[in-house]
Design an enzyme around this catalytic site. Structure first.
Site, PDB file in Angstrom:
ATOM      1  N   SER B 157     -56.015 -54.743  -9.830  1.00  0.00           N
ATOM      2  CA  SER B 157     -56.359 -55.648  -8.735  1.00  0.00           C
ATOM      3  C   SER B 157     -57.886 -55.811  -8.674  1.00  0.00           C
ATOM      4  O   SER B 157     -58.490 -56.159  -9.685  1.00  0.00           O
ATOM      5  CB  SER B 157     -55.780 -55.106  -7.427  1.00  0.00           C
ATOM      6  OG  SER B 157     -55.764 -56.091  -6.437  1.00  0.00           O
ATOM      7  N   ARG B 227     -54.345 -56.736   7.918  1.00  0.00           N
ATOM      8  CA  ARG B 227     -53.603 -55.920   6.964  1.00  0.00           C
ATOM      9  C   ARG B 227     -52.161 -56.408   6.822  1.00  0.00           C
ATOM     10  O   ARG B 227     -51.608 -56.437   5.729  1.00  0.00           O
ATOM     11  CB  ARG B 227     -53.610 -54.463   7.422  1.00  0.00           C
ATOM     12  CG  ARG B 227     -52.777 -53.521   6.587  1.00  0.00           C
ATOM     13  CD  ARG B 227     -53.258 -53.407   5.155  1.00  0.00           C
ATOM     14  NE  ARG B 227     -52.638 -52.281   4.477  1.00  0.00           N
ATOM     15  CZ  ARG B 227     -52.917 -51.916   3.228  1.00  0.00           C
ATOM     16  NH1 ARG B 227     -53.790 -52.606   2.523  1.00  0.00           N
ATOM     17  NH2 ARG B 227     -52.328 -50.886   2.680  1.00  0.00           N
ATOM     18  N   ASP B 323     -45.614 -60.590  -9.472  1.00  0.00           N
ATOM     19  CA  ASP B 323     -46.897 -60.555  -8.777  1.00  0.00           C
ATOM     20  C   ASP B 323     -47.334 -61.984  -8.492  1.00  0.00           C
ATOM     21  O   ASP B 323     -47.673 -62.727  -9.409  1.00  0.00           O
ATOM     22  CB  ASP B 323     -47.936 -59.838  -9.662  1.00  0.00           C
ATOM     23  CG  ASP B 323     -49.307 -59.686  -8.999  1.00  0.00           C
ATOM     24  OD1 ASP B 323     -49.542 -60.296  -7.939  1.00  0.00           O
ATOM     25  OD2 ASP B 323     -50.138 -58.948  -9.563  1.00  0.00           O
ATOM     26  N   HIS B 356     -47.233 -57.523  -6.491  1.00  0.00           N
ATOM     27  CA  HIS B 356     -48.550 -57.044  -6.895  1.00  0.00           C
ATOM     28  C   HIS B 356     -48.653 -55.527  -6.828  1.00  0.00           C
ATOM     29  O   HIS B 356     -49.259 -54.894  -7.693  1.00  0.00           O
ATOM     30  CB  HIS B 356     -49.611 -57.690  -5.997  1.00  0.00           C
ATOM     31  CG  HIS B 356     -51.003 -57.285  -6.326  1.00  0.00           C
ATOM     32  ND1 HIS B 356     -51.600 -57.604  -7.525  1.00  0.00           N
ATOM     33  CD2 HIS B 356     -51.932 -56.564  -5.631  1.00  0.00           C
ATOM     34  CE1 HIS B 356     -52.826 -57.106  -7.551  1.00  0.00           C
ATOM     35  NE2 HIS B 356     -53.053 -56.471  -6.420  1.00  0.00           N
ATOM     36  N   ASP B 357     -48.065 -54.942  -5.778  1.00  0.00           N
ATOM     37  CA  ASP B 357     -48.161 -53.492  -5.605  1.00  0.00           C
ATOM     38  C   ASP B 357     -47.465 -52.694  -6.705  1.00  0.00           C
ATOM     39  O   ASP B 357     -47.569 -51.465  -6.723  1.00  0.00           O
ATOM     40  CB  ASP B 357     -47.596 -53.073  -4.237  1.00  0.00           C
ATOM     41  CG  ASP B 357     -48.700 -52.940  -3.190  1.00  0.00           C
ATOM     42  OD1 ASP B 357     -49.879 -53.155  -3.541  1.00  0.00           O
ATOM     43  OD2 ASP B 357     -48.381 -52.620  -2.034  1.00  0.00           O
TER      44      ASP B 357
END
Lengths: 385, 385
Positions: B157, B227, B323, B356-357
């Site tokens: 990232s 967040r 992602d 993405h994580d």
């Protein structure tokens, strides 16, 4: 785009229908709304047979001003591409009805309305409403306007949820139904984005647990953030890239937190202009109604069961390839259920990079599909040859 | 997951490197940071030839605690899958370095640090920093630790952005480079989501134009909303659906605005726990650095030019199919530029629905790819046969 105000021979009427106290709106929550008011507009005239009425259902932040001039923004109505002379929905041949949903903030009873029991704005004492409640209110209005059956009920996004609910709850009042860029229930991601918006509003100290009507400030900053987050989901990634890319507002970077990139400035503008025309509590209630919507769940978990009474209704479902809010798969899911229920359902997936908002934008294939579908419906209904 | 604290024979050190006043950090903005502090941790020992150092670069909300126990959350470090005994990056054979980025809030100089000129926290008087500034600070630390060349610089990232910047600015210090789930510049949608987060923070009255360090309240509500919005972009739609779907927190709906759906509760928890470990101003500065990052722009608009000096460096680029923050296309864009520059670049797109994580999660194909790549690099470097 030129504004279409239907001046001249076509009737354009509207106002607020006030239902008497003995006609409350029964709600899914068990509560009921007394002194129900539904704000609406109509264009065209109901024919002698009562066969040409078209109801249009609006999306989350839409309202009854589908055509004409919006009284707050001064801009043209939100679907003038689809509604107007020579358009698929035409006041020269249709009696067009569009009303503000219950829970909304453009004249229908909602959280900003005065609670007759207290004399104060409802705020968070307003009961949680559902898509079915919205549709129940519309059905009351349609009946009040003297319309027994609808040639078509048409809606995109949340409007498409209402169309599905109409087919489930009032199939005998429908001749056809058009569902655009919609879903039969919210995904976890849909709920998640709405929850971010609600948290942004509720984090704003001016929200005051929903009781801001008493004071001078409204939770504008929170509502603007909610709108900004939601707005990203209305556009596809390629559309944002094509429109803005990494283009700057000025020559060079600010080396600070001003809007350096055009996309930042655009989003800020979207947030700022939204708060001028929308109520934060309405945003909470309507997003909640969308999150709660799950048509299959109310019919034994089988979506086709919801449509079992609508076998005589002709359906048209449209989706857009780049819509990631209510993607083609969700719309296809509806088509599958309609087909399983034995309904006639046309389905068109339209190639577009404009994302979810494509249904509000210049998409000639959508115009042609709706023109063709409604023309066929009119012939079947004996309105034309 | 069991925590890997490298107890026993492996050295685990760390602290804060304080650079003397005559060694300020020159910034891309033209400003410079005096009294620079870089918080870091190391594991393992540098070998006699100085050929076994691996630098790990963290992502937006990461820090130097890639392994071991996080001092604030008490949880294991953020990449214990990749870093540990028998893992691709192994303290038994590597000298592992991970430092908190400049602008961060885990000990390196950032907006919460005391400005030596005023004796007060910088707040918004902290200069805007860039990915290149972060890397310049890391290079100073690496040199201070007595490391002349890095066997590998590795990051996912925003960490992958730093890896690219290392290849552009310090190619002669690199033997290999691993870029995971990254991009060479932010798209309009990437910038848009970051801007929503920044606006959420700046809308919080406790933010006080960045000067909240003086008072008792921090802009926790705004940071939590930021967040929550960002977190949605870290997960794929299918992963959210699989994990939460429309599952409820309790039996039945609340008919209110409590967290009815599990995904709402999960998001609220993500927001609430984040504010315990992160500083709102750091969030503004680091997201800004990511938005400003555009490696090609700094090299005549041609990304391959950025890598022209890195022909001797071996690269490995990994992406994940689901992602949508930094999709495969963005990673492939990097690989194309590396190839055009004449670099050796391996590329693996990993099938995963985790979004993405995924780079932080259980992805055996990623482990195998990194194990294979680094093993080959070690053989080429003469560290093993």
């Amino acid at each position: 785009m030129a504004e279409l105000d239907f001046a001249g021979p076509v009737l354009s009427e509207g106002g607020t229908w006030r239902f008497p106290p003995h006609q409350p709106l029964r709600l899914d929550s068990g509560a009921q709304l007394e002194n129900l008011e539904i704000a609406y507009r109509t264009w065209g005239e109901l024919n002698a047979d009562g066969t040409n009425a078209v109801l249009i259902c609006h999306a989350l932040t839409g309202d009854q001003h589908v055509a004409g001039t919006h009284p707050v923004s001064g801009k043209p109505g939100w679907w003038t591409r689809m509604v107007g002379h020579g358009r698929p929905i035409d006041p020269a041949k249709h009696f067009i009805i569009c009303s503000n949903v219950v829970g909304g903030c453009m004249g229908s009873t909602g959280p900003a309305s005065i609670n007759p029991a207290t004399g104060k704005a409802y705020g968070l004492t307003f009961p949680v409403i559902t898509i079915a409640d919205m549709v129940r209110g519309q059905a009351m209005l349609v009946e009040a306007l003297g319309v027994e059956t609808l040639l078509a009920v048409v809606g995109g996004s949340m409007g498409g949820m209402q169309v599905q609910q109409w087919a489930a709850d009032y199939p005998d009042k429908l001749f056809s139904a058009v569902i655009v860029a919609s879903a039969s229930r919210h995904s976890a991601q849909n709920i998640a984005f709405h929850e971010v918006g609600r948290q942004a509003i509720m984090a704003d100290p001016d929200w005051k647990a929903g009781a801001y009507a008493e004071g001078k400030s409204r939770p504008e900053k929170g509502l603007a953030v909610a709108r900004m987050a939601a707005h990203i989901t209305y556009l596809s990634e390629p559309a944002l890239q094509r429109k803005f890319g990494r283009e700057l507002q000025r020559d060079g970077l600010s080396w600070g937190f001003d809007a350096d990139f055009q996309v930042e400035s655009y989003l800020r503008h979207q947030g700022a202009s939204f708060v001028d025309r929308f109520d934060a509590n309405s945003y909470l209630y309507i997003t909640r109604a969308m999150d709660y919507f799950d048509l299959a769940a109310a019919h034994g978990g089988v979506l086709a069961q919801a449509f079992a009474g609508a076998r005589h209704v002709r359906f048209c479902v449209l989706s857009f390839t780049s819509d990631w809010l209510y993607p083609t798969a969700e719309n296809r899911h509806i088509v599958r259920a309609l087909t399983a229920a034995g309904c006639r359902a046309a389905f068109v997936e339209i190639e577009s990079d404009k994302g979810h908002d494509a249904f509000l934008l210049d998409e000639p294939v959508m115009d042609a599909a709706l023109q063709g579908f409604l023309g066929s419906v009119e012939r079947e209904r004996g309105l034309s040859k």
